[in-house]
Design a protein around this motif. Structure first.
Motif, PDB file in Angstrom:
ATOM      1  N   LEU B 268      52.382  62.043 167.136  1.00 31.08           N
ATOM      2  CA  LEU B 268      53.380  61.501 168.061  1.00 31.08           C
ATOM      3  C   LEU B 268      54.625  61.057 167.287  1.00 31.08           C
ATOM      4  O   LEU B 268      55.754  61.315 167.685  1.00 31.08           O
ATOM      5  CB  LEU B 268      52.798  60.307 168.834  1.00 31.08           C
ATOM      6  N   ARG B 269      54.401  60.373 166.155  1.00 32.12           N
ATOM      7  CA  ARG B 269      55.507  59.876 165.345  1.00 32.12           C
ATOM      8  C   ARG B 269      56.377  61.044 164.865  1.00 32.12           C
ATOM      9  O   ARG B 269      57.611  61.001 164.937  1.00 32.12           O
ATOM     10  CB  ARG B 269      54.960  59.091 164.150  1.00 32.12           C
ATOM     11  N   ALA B 270      55.716  62.100 164.406  1.00 25.71           N
ATOM     12  CA  ALA B 270      56.456  63.258 163.901  1.00 25.71           C
ATOM     13  C   ALA B 270      57.306  63.889 164.999  1.00 25.71           C
ATOM     14  O   ALA B 270      58.381  64.435 164.734  1.00 25.71           O
ATOM     15  CB  ALA B 270      55.483  64.286 163.324  1.00 25.71           C
ATOM     16  N   ARG B 271      56.847  63.822 166.237  1.00 30.26           N
ATOM     17  CA  ARG B 271      57.617  64.389 167.357  1.00 30.26           C
ATOM     18  C   ARG B 271      58.522  63.354 168.001  1.00 30.26           C
ATOM     19  O   ARG B 271      59.133  63.651 169.024  1.00 30.26           O
ATOM     20  CB  ARG B 271      56.647  64.834 168.454  1.00 30.26           C
ATOM     21  N   ALA B 296      52.013  51.929 164.297  1.00 33.98           N
ATOM     22  CA  ALA B 296      51.814  52.251 165.716  1.00 33.98           C
ATOM     23  C   ALA B 296      53.050  51.903 166.539  1.00 33.98           C
ATOM     24  O   ALA B 296      53.297  52.510 167.586  1.00 33.98           O
ATOM     25  CB  ALA B 296      50.597  51.511 166.260  1.00 33.98           C
ATOM     26  N   SER B 297      53.845  50.937 166.066  1.00 29.17           N
ATOM     27  CA  SER B 297      55.014  50.504 166.840  1.00 29.17           C
ATOM     28  C   SER B 297      56.027  51.633 167.014  1.00 29.17           C
ATOM     29  O   SER B 297      56.883  51.569 167.891  1.00 29.17           O
ATOM     30  CB  SER B 297      55.677  49.292 166.188  1.00 29.17           C
ATOM     31  N   ASN B 298      55.932  52.685 166.196  1.00 34.16           N
ATOM     32  CA  ASN B 298      56.824  53.835 166.386  1.00 34.16           C
ATOM     33  C   ASN B 298      56.504  54.642 167.630  1.00 34.16           C
ATOM     34  O   ASN B 298      57.361  55.372 168.134  1.00 34.16           O
ATOM     35  CB  ASN B 298      56.725  54.780 165.178  1.00 34.16           C
ATOM     36  N   VAL B 299      55.284  54.547 168.106  1.00 33.24           N
ATOM     37  CA  VAL B 299      54.871  55.431 169.201  1.00 33.24           C
ATOM     38  C   VAL B 299      54.349  54.670 170.414  1.00 33.24           C
ATOM     39  O   VAL B 299      54.076  55.262 171.451  1.00 33.24           O
ATOM     40  CB  VAL B 299      53.774  56.427 168.749  1.00 33.24           C
ATOM     41  N   PHE B 300      54.187  53.356 170.289  1.00 26.17           N
ATOM     42  CA  PHE B 300      53.566  52.574 171.362  1.00 26.17           C
ATOM     43  C   PHE B 300      54.368  51.297 171.610  1.00 26.17           C
ATOM     44  O   PHE B 300      54.583  50.508 170.700  1.00 26.17           O
ATOM     45  CB  PHE B 300      52.133  52.210 170.958  1.00 26.17           C
ATOM     46  N   ASN B 301      54.825  51.111 172.843  1.00 27.98           N
ATOM     47  CA  ASN B 301      55.567  49.895 173.185  1.00 27.98           C
ATOM     48  C   ASN B 301      54.719  48.878 173.934  1.00 27.98           C
ATOM     49  O   ASN B 301      54.925  47.679 173.799  1.00 27.98           O
ATOM     50  CB  ASN B 301      56.785  50.243 174.049  1.00 27.98           C
ATOM     51  N   GLY B 302      53.792  49.366 174.742  1.00 28.68           N
ATOM     52  CA  GLY B 302      52.975  48.460 175.529  1.00 28.68           C
ATOM     53  C   GLY B 302      52.266  49.223 176.621  1.00 28.68           C
ATOM     54  O   GLY B 302      52.396  50.455 176.705  1.00 28.68           O
ATOM     55  N   ALA B 412      46.350  68.047 173.748  1.00 32.49           N
ATOM     56  CA  ALA B 412      47.645  68.269 174.403  1.00 32.49           C
ATOM     57  C   ALA B 412      48.760  68.410 173.363  1.00 32.49           C
ATOM     58  O   ALA B 412      49.711  69.172 173.553  1.00 32.49           O
ATOM     59  CB  ALA B 412      47.951  67.108 175.355  1.00 32.49           C
ATOM     60  N   LEU B 413      48.631  67.671 172.253  1.00 32.59           N
ATOM     61  CA  LEU B 413      49.651  67.740 171.196  1.00 32.59           C
ATOM     62  C   LEU B 413      49.617  69.071 170.442  1.00 32.59           C
ATOM     63  O   LEU B 413      50.608  69.458 169.833  1.00 32.59           O
ATOM     64  CB  LEU B 413      49.476  66.583 170.215  1.00 32.59           C
ATOM     65  N   GLN B 414      48.474  69.760 170.449  1.00 29.72           N
ATOM     66  CA  GLN B 414      48.389  71.069 169.794  1.00 29.72           C
ATOM     67  C   GLN B 414      49.002  72.156 170.673  1.00 29.72           C
ATOM     68  O   GLN B 414      49.390  73.203 170.176  1.00 29.72           O
ATOM     69  CB  GLN B 414      46.928  71.481 169.494  1.00 29.72           C
ATOM     70  N   GLY B 415      49.052  71.912 171.982  1.00 27.72           N
ATOM     71  CA  GLY B 415      49.417  72.960 172.934  1.00 27.72           C
ATOM     72  C   GLY B 415      50.904  73.339 172.858  1.00 27.72           C
ATOM     73  O   GLY B 415      51.679  72.759 172.171  1.00 27.72           O
TER      74      GLY B 415
END
Lengths: 415, 415
Positions: B268-271, B296-302, B412-415
C-alpha cells in the motif's frame, strides 16, 4: 514425590514444533502437588529413549514418555520403553478391530504397520485414545509408574484428562493437602511487589507465596499446607488481608483465570453500563481486548480508531486548535478524544489512547510517552501520562497502554 | 557437534508457561547443522542447574542455559552457571550505568538487586540485550562453549539474533555450507501444502524442504547444501519456481521475518494508497494488526469498530433494512460496512468483518461463520464467507478472520 517428563520427537528437538503438552501435563501434576523438576526432550531414537528412562528412574518414581506412537518406522517410543523396562508389547485385539473398522468406514487404505497403534506395554494397562488411533500405556513395576502418551496435542489432552488424571488422583491424591488462592495485580514491578509482600507476610507459618508474571498481570499465589479446610480458608483470608493492606491499589481480582479486562467487563455488565474507546497509538487494541471477553456485547457497542490527526478531527470532531496548540500527545487531546467518543455513542465510559508507540519520537516526546483519557458520564474527565519502556518494542508499548487504561477504568468502577 | 539446551524456570517446570525459546534456538542451530539431541528443563535451583550443566558436559560441547536472569532472589541462573564452571561474576560498569539511566528516565525507583542484571560470567564476554535489562554471557573454556540467555521471549529472540547467531556462525560455520530461503504461505492446511511441495520438488538433489507452522503463516524453508554461491542461488530459484508453480495463490512473501500484514502495508505504501476498516466480531483487531507495523501511519488514518447492529447504523450509516432483511452475518452487511467506511474516510481500500466469534450461535449461523467485505475505490466490492474451526476458540476465530482478510487485500493488490 517427583515425576519426570520425557518428550520424544525429532521435530521437537529440531524446533519445528513448540511443545505444548509439557505445560498441560505439568499443570495437571501441580494440582496433585507432584513436581516434575526435570523435563527432557529426545529424538525418535531407541538408544536416547532408553538412556532417558534409565536416568529418570534415578530421580523419579513417576515417568511420562510422550510422543512417537505413530505407525511409521520413526515411531520407536513404545518398543524402546518396553526395552528400558525389560518387558514386551501386547496387542489389544478389540482396539485392533476398531482401528480396522475405522479405516474401512473412512474408505482409507490401512497399512499393516497400523497394528503398532493397538499395542501397549505388556504387564500394564492400555489407555483409550478418545480422539486418535494409538493406545497409551499405564505400567507399574516395583513402585515405579511409567505412563506412555501420544504426541499430537489433541490426543495428548484427551487421554490425559479422561484416562490419566483419574488414575493419578486415585494413586497420588492422598498426599499433602494444599489450599491455594491466586491474587492478581497490575501496575507494580514484580520485584517491588514481591519484596513488599514478603515483608507483609513474614509473620505467617505453613504457607508460601509465589509470583508469576504474565504480559497483562502479575499472579501471586498463596499456598497453605496441611490444615483442615476451615483453618486453611481462615489463613488464606488473613494472608490476603495482609497483602491487600499494602497492595490494594494494584489489585484487581482473585483466581487463576481472572484477567483485568474480564473484571472490567463483568463490573460494567453488573451495573448495566457501557464503554467505548477512541484509539490512536493502540489502533483498536483496547476495543479488541474488550471484545475478547465472551459477553462483551452487553457493555460495548462500538468505537473509533483515530490514528491520524485528521481522523481525530473528522470522526470525533476534535477541535483543530486543541491539537495545534497542545499537540496530539497531550492531556487535552486525550481528554477531548474520550469526551467526544463517549458523547457520540452515548456510553457511560470512554477511554482514549494517544501517544508514541515508537520506534521514532513524535512532537518531541520519546517513544513510550502515552496519554490516557477517561470520560465518565456526569463526572469530570481524567487523564494520565505513562512513560513506558520503549526498549520493549512497539507492540509492548501498545499492550501495556491497554492494560494501564483498563486499570484506570477498573479504579473508576471502584470509586 | 552436539549442543544441549538447558531451560531454567520454575514456571516452565510447573507448566505455567509454554517454552517457545527452545524451538527458536533449535531452528537457529539446525541452520548450522548443529543438533541439540537433548533438551532439559529445570527449576530455579542452584543444585539442579549445576547438575544439569555437569551432565550436559558429558554429552555436548556447546551448552545453552536459558532463563532466570531477573533481579530477584529466585533468579540464580548466572551464579549457578558460574559455580558449575568454576568461575565468578563480573559487573559491566557501562551497562550498569545504562540500567540506572533507564530507570531514572522512566521515573521508577530502582532496586540495588538490579545490579545483578549488569553481571556476566567472568572470563567470558557479555552479550548485549537489545530489548531488556539483563546481559547474557558467552563463555569458552577448554573447547566447551557455554551461552547464558534471558528467558523472556522477546529478549531471548533479540539476543539470539543480534549477538549469538553471528558468534555461532563465526565459530561453527566452517562446516557444511548451507544456503536457504524461506517462503511464506497462508490459507492452506500444512499437510496438504507439504505433500504438494514434496511432489513438486522431488526431482531436485542436495536440498531439503521443511515447514514451520505459526498462527499467522506457514513458513517453508528451502535448504541447499555444499554448493558455490551462484549455483546455490540458482538452485534456490529453481526450487522456488517449482513450488510457486503449484502454490502461488497461497504465497505472500520471502524471508524469515516476512508477515502478511507487513507485506500489505508495504505494498500500500509503495502505491501511496490507504486502507481503513469496519469491524464487528474482530472488534478492532484488524486495525490494531495494521498499526503493529512501523510506518502504518503512511497507509492508515483510522476506522470503525461497529460491534452492535446499532453502531453499524449510527457510525457507518448502514441501512437498517439491509440488516433487517439479510442479518448482520451476511454478504450484504459486510459489503455495506466496507463501502460506507471507505467513503467516510476517503480511503482506497476498506475491509469489513462481520460474523460469529462464538461460543454461541448468532442468527442461526454456527460459531466460526464470518463474512469479509472488501471495498476498493473504483472497483466492485467483493465479499467472502469463511467457515472457521470454532473449536479452536473465540480468539482463534478472530485471529484467523484477520489473516484471511489480509489475504483478500493482498490478492487485490496483486491484481
Amino acid at each position: 514425590m517427583d515425576a519426570e517428563i520425557i518428550s520424544v520427537g525429532t521435530e521437537l528437538v529440531l524446533g519445528q514444533v513448540t511443545n505444548t503438552n509439557i505445560p498441560l501435563l505439568a499443570r495437571t501434576l501441580s494440582t496433585l502437588d507432584i513436581k516434575a523438576p526435570h523435563q527432557v526432550t529426545v529424538m525418535d531414537d531407541q538408544e536416547q529413549i532408553v538412556t532417558a528412562i534409565d536416568n529418570a528412574r534415578q530421580r523419579a518414581s513417576l515417568i511420562f514418555v510422550c510422543g512417537g506412537l505413530g505407525p511409521t518406522t520413526d515411531d520407536v517410543t513404545l518398543k524402546s520403553t518396553a526395552a528400558a523396562l525389560g518387558t514386551g508389547l501386547k496387542t489389544d485385539d478389540q482396539h485392533w478391530e476398531w482401528i480396522k473398522g475405522t479405516f474401512k468406514a473412512r474408505r482409507i487404505e490401512m497399512l499393516p504397520e497400523n497394528i503398532q497403534q493397538a499395542r501397549y506395554l505388556a504387564g500394564g494397562t492400555p489407555l483409550a485414545n478418545p480422539v486418535g488411533l494409538a493406545l497409551g500405556s499405564w505400567y507399574e513395576q516395583d513402585g515405579l509408574v511409567v505412563v506412555v502418551l501420544p504426541g499430537p496435542p489433541a490426543e495428548f489432552r484427551a487421554m490425559l484428562e479422561e484416562s490419566v488424571q483419574p488414575r493419578l488422583v486415585e494413586k497420588y491424591g492422598t498426599g499433602r493437602r494444599i489450599a491455594s488462592r491466586t491474587l492478581n495485580f497490575w501496575g507494580r514491578p514484580e520485584s517491588q511487589l514481591m519484596d513488599e509482600i514478603e515483608a507483609a507476610t513474614e509473620q505467617f507459618q505453613d504457607m508460601t507465596v509465589t509470583s508469576y508474571v504474565q504480559p497483562s498481570q502479575i499472579q501471586v499465589r498463596i499456598n497453605v499446607y496441611d490444615l483442615p479446610t476451615a483453618q486453611a480458608n481462615d489463613l488464606l483470608d488473613q494472608v490476603t488481608a495482609a497483602i491487600l493492606a499494602v497492595e490494594r491499589p494494584y489489585f484487581f481480582g482473585v483466581g487463576d483465570k481472572c484477567t483485568l479486562v474480564a473484571e472490567v467487563v463483568e463490573q460494567l455488565r453488573a451495573r448495566r453500563q457501557t464503554i467505548t474507546g477512541a484509539e490512536s497509538l493502540t489502533g483498536g487494541l483496547f476495543q479488541s481486548t474488550i471484545c475478547s471477553v465472551p459477553g462483551a456485547s452487553n457493555v460495548f457497542n462500538g468505537g473509533f480508531v483515530t490514528y491520524a490527526a485528521g481522523a481525530k478531527e473528522k470522526l470525533l470532531g476534535i477541535e483543530p486548535e486543541v491539537i495545534a496548540k497542545h499537540g496530539v500527545v497531550s492531556s487535552q487531546t486525550a481528554a477531548q478524544m474520550a469526551e467526544k467518543s463517549r458523547e457520540l455513542l452515548d456510553a457511560d465510559f470512554a477511554l482514549s489512547f494517544t501517544g508514541v508507540a515508537g520506534p521514532d519520537d513524535l512532537e518531541g516526546h520519546p517513544a513510550g510517552t502515552v496519554w490516557l483519557g477517561l470520560a465518565h458520564r456526569g463526572q469530570p474527565t481524567k487523564t494520565k501520562e505513562l512513560h513506558l519502556a520503549a526498549y520493549l518494542g512497539r507492540q509492548a508499548v501498545r499492550n501495556l497502554s491497554v492494560q494501564y487504561g483498563l486499570q484506570m477504568v477498573f479504579q473508576a468502577l471502584q470509586g
